[in-house]
Design a protein around this motif. Structure first.
Motif, short mmCIF file in Angstrom:
data_model
loop_
_atom_site.label_atom_id
_atom_site.label_comp_id
_atom_site.label_asym_id
_atom_site.label_seq_id
_atom_site.Cartn_x
_atom_site.Cartn_y
_atom_site.Cartn_z
N ARG A 9 51.77 35.23 44.86
CA ARG A 9 50.99 34.18 45.52
C ARG A 9 52.02 33.18 46.01
O ARG A 9 52.64 32.47 45.23
CB ARG A 9 50.02 33.52 44.54
N HIS A 10 52.25 33.17 47.33
CA HIS A 10 53.27 32.30 47.91
C HIS A 10 52.74 31.71 49.20
O HIS A 10 52.39 32.45 50.12
CB HIS A 10 54.55 33.08 48.16
N GLN A 11 52.68 30.39 49.24
CA GLN A 11 52.15 29.66 50.39
C GLN A 11 50.77 30.20 50.73
O GLN A 11 49.87 30.09 49.92
CB GLN A 11 53.13 29.72 51.55
N ASP A 12 50.62 30.83 51.89
CA ASP A 12 49.29 31.30 52.30
C ASP A 12 49.13 32.82 52.18
O ASP A 12 48.22 33.40 52.74
CB ASP A 12 48.96 30.84 53.72
N VAL A 13 50.03 33.46 51.42
CA VAL A 13 50.00 34.91 51.24
C VAL A 13 49.66 35.25 49.79
O VAL A 13 50.22 34.67 48.86
CB VAL A 13 51.36 35.55 51.60
N VAL A 14 48.74 36.20 49.61
CA VAL A 14 48.42 36.71 48.28
C VAL A 14 48.57 38.23 48.33
O VAL A 14 48.00 38.90 49.20
CB VAL A 14 46.98 36.34 47.86
N THR A 39 42.36 32.15 47.51
CA THR A 39 42.28 30.71 47.35
C THR A 39 41.93 30.10 48.71
O THR A 39 41.98 30.79 49.74
CB THR A 39 43.62 30.14 46.86
N ASP A 40 41.58 28.84 48.72
CA ASP A 40 41.20 28.18 49.97
C ASP A 40 42.30 28.21 51.02
O ASP A 40 42.02 28.22 52.21
CB ASP A 40 40.79 26.74 49.70
N ASP A 41 43.56 28.21 50.58
CA ASP A 41 44.66 28.19 51.54
C ASP A 41 45.18 29.59 51.88
O ASP A 41 46.14 29.72 52.64
CB ASP A 41 45.81 27.32 51.03
N CYS A 42 44.54 30.64 51.38
CA CYS A 42 44.97 32.00 51.67
C CYS A 42 44.64 32.36 53.12
O CYS A 42 43.49 32.27 53.54
CB CYS A 42 44.31 33.00 50.72
N ARG A 43 45.64 32.77 53.87
CA ARG A 43 45.46 33.21 55.25
C ARG A 43 45.82 34.68 55.41
O ARG A 43 45.52 35.28 56.44
CB ARG A 43 46.31 32.38 56.21
N HIS A 44 46.50 35.25 54.40
CA HIS A 44 46.97 36.63 54.48
C HIS A 44 46.78 37.31 53.13
O HIS A 44 47.37 36.88 52.13
CB HIS A 44 48.44 36.68 54.88
N LEU A 45 45.97 38.35 53.12
CA LEU A 45 45.72 39.12 51.90
C LEU A 45 46.36 40.49 52.07
O LEU A 45 46.09 41.20 53.04
CB LEU A 45 44.21 39.27 51.68
N VAL A 46 47.21 40.84 51.12
CA VAL A 46 47.88 42.14 51.11
C VAL A 46 47.40 42.89 49.88
O VAL A 46 47.53 42.38 48.76
CB VAL A 46 49.42 41.98 51.08
#
Length: 126
Positions: A9-14, A39-46
């Protein structure tokens, strides 16, 4: 490995590792775990399927449902570390036309950082 786990979990990547079994019996649990990782700030899900050894149509339905959710919330979804049988399932069902795949999570993150990943939701026709 019988449960989902958040690898990074780093910045907007999970980055989430999917479990050994993703089938009719585990789909709800896996869905809940992936949703909890967002999370609310997640923009990229891997999603890494490196450990997944049992995967059926319910697993495919799960991935497509997660894709729809991510599209609705302006989140990119990438699948990585696909076992050959899952890759084949995605190709046979044409799910590979909407689900982005990469060899590894590191490759997916590189694609995000280099701007070659899809950032905008696909437009679905009504």
């Amino acid at each position: 490995m019988y449960a989902c786990s958040v690898r990074v979990r780093h910045q907007d990547v999970v980055v989430v590792d999917l479990p050994l079994i993703v089938d009719f019996y585990t789909e709800r649990e896996v869905h809940g775990a992936v949703m909890a990782a967002l999370t609310d700030d997640c923009r990229h899900l891997v999603l890494s399927l490196d450990h997944t050894r049992d995967f059926d149509s319910s697993g495919l339905s799960l991935l497509l449902g997660l894709w729809r959710h991510t599209q609705d919330h302006n989140i990119t979804l990438s699948l990585t570390d696909l076992p050959a049988f899952i890759d084949k399932m995605l190709r046979i069902t044409a799910a590979d036309t909407v689900l982005a795949t990469h060899p590894t999570a590191q490759d997916a993150i590189y694609a995000l950082n280099s701007g070659t990943a899809q950032y905008q939701p696909m437009v679905r026709e009504a």
